[in-house]
Scaffold this active site. Structure first.
Site, PDB file in Angstrom:
ATOM      1  N   SER A 157      38.834  20.207  46.332  1.00  0.00           N
ATOM      2  CA  SER A 157      40.198  20.549  46.749  1.00  0.00           C
ATOM      3  C   SER A 157      40.257  22.007  47.151  1.00  0.00           C
ATOM      4  O   SER A 157      39.739  22.869  46.425  1.00  0.00           O
ATOM      5  CB  SER A 157      41.178  20.331  45.593  1.00  0.00           C
ATOM      6  N   LYS A 208      51.534  15.227  40.350  1.00  0.00           N
ATOM      7  CA  LYS A 208      50.616  16.213  39.762  1.00  0.00           C
ATOM      8  C   LYS A 208      51.459  17.317  39.138  1.00  0.00           C
ATOM      9  O   LYS A 208      52.202  18.010  39.843  1.00  0.00           O
ATOM     10  CB  LYS A 208      49.712  16.762  40.874  1.00  0.00           C
ATOM     11  N   ARG A 220      41.213   9.053  38.726  1.00  0.00           N
ATOM     12  CA  ARG A 220      41.713  10.347  38.254  1.00  0.00           C
ATOM     13  C   ARG A 220      42.478  10.082  36.951  1.00  0.00           C
ATOM     14  O   ARG A 220      43.684   9.906  36.948  1.00  0.00           O
ATOM     15  CB  ARG A 220      42.618  10.969  39.318  1.00  0.00           C
TER      16      ARG A 220
HETATM   17  N1  TZP Z   1      46.461  16.789  44.341  1.00  0.00           N
HETATM   18  C1  TZP Z   1      47.326  17.427  45.117  1.00  0.00           C
HETATM   19  S1  TZP Z   1      48.804  16.604  45.256  1.00  0.00           S
HETATM   20  C2  TZP Z   1      48.258  15.349  44.257  1.00  0.00           C
HETATM   21  C3  TZP Z   1      46.954  15.611  43.848  1.00  0.00           C
HETATM   22  C4  TZP Z   1      46.134  14.773  42.970  1.00  0.00           C
HETATM   23  C5  TZP Z   1      49.098  14.168  43.899  1.00  0.00           C
HETATM   24  C6  TZP Z   1      49.337  13.236  45.044  1.00  0.00           C
HETATM   25  O1  TZP Z   1      50.149  12.160  44.662  1.00  0.00           O
HETATM   26  P1  TZP Z   1      51.254  11.536  45.607  1.00  0.00           P
HETATM   27  O2  TZP Z   1      52.008  10.568  44.735  1.00  0.00           O
HETATM   28  O3  TZP Z   1      50.536  10.821  46.708  1.00  0.00           O
HETATM   29  O4  TZP Z   1      52.129  12.661  46.081  1.00  0.00           O
END
Ligand code: TZP
Ligand code: MG
Length: 210
Positions: free
Chosen positions: A113, A142, A42
């Protein structure tokens, strides 16, 4: 798709590491040694690699994943996924519609998603291989993350569409992971719990001993 690929699904891009690409590749290898079951590249945001550098980085990630027989999934970038013959592609609600690229990825893993039950129903209709649900908890990984939905939404989603594999994401740590699974998730997806761990390999292993 084998649902057990979702068990411990690591996501990252070079932007998730202070030292960038070099550290990203080191951590990916440690995570693979620790037993991640899927990987999603990503590469996103202001500091993301672009052009030839991003393709080289993606190829290095792919080589590592395949050395450990772990699927290599590309987030959002359909061209890159095709060019690299990635094992799959993951898109969000604001990305290209699954119907617009599905025929280009026969026998590949397609993930989407979802944040609501109606998006989940659409995912079932589009016959995706799995859905990502989150953020379950607050996340700093994010920028445009939606409001956390909490673990009960996983249970609701599972009840609504029992056959759709669910990977939970967002703020998942070793402390709350057991609860996420107990609420019906087929697997856990993390960025920081592995990428920011002092010992990424040990952290990865610990997720297998919840
Ligand atoms: N999509 C929803 S939350 C997220 C993504 C890509 C980030 C998740 O990262 P982390 O550090 O595991 O909370
Ligand atoms: Mg996206």
């Amino acid at each position: 798709m084998r649902t057990d690929y979702l068990k411990l699904y690591f996501i990252m891009g070079s932007q998730n590491f202070p030292a960038g690409e070099t550290q990203a590749l080191q951590v990916l290898e440690q995570a693979l040694q620790g037993g991640i079951t899927c990987f999603q590249l990503r590469e996103k945001g202001d500091t993301a690699l672009t052009g030839a550098a991003s393709i080289r980085f993606a190829q290095k990630c792919q080589v590592l994943c395949h050395r450990y027989q772990v699927p290599f999934i590309v987030n959002d970038n359909i061209e890159l996924a095709l060019q690299l013959d990635a094992d799959g592609i993951h898109v969000g609600q604001d990305d290209a519609a699954v119907s617009s690229f599905k025929n280009k990825f026969p026998n590949k893993i397609i993930g989407l998603s979802v944040h609501t039950l109606s998006e989940l129903e659409l995912a079932v209709q589009q016959d995706v291989n799995y859905v990502g649900i989150g953020p379950i908890f607050a996340t700093a990984s994010k920028n445009d993350a939606k409001k956390p939905c909490g673990v009960d939404f996983i249970t609701e989603a599972k009840r609504h569409c029992p056959t759709m594999p669910i990977v939970a994401i967002g703020g998942i740590t070793l402390d709350n992971a057991a609860s996420v699974l107990a609420h019906g998730a087929d697997g856990l997806s993390v960025i920081s719990a592995i990428s920011a761990a002092n010992d990424p390999q040990a952290a990865t292993r610990q997720f297998h001993h919840l």
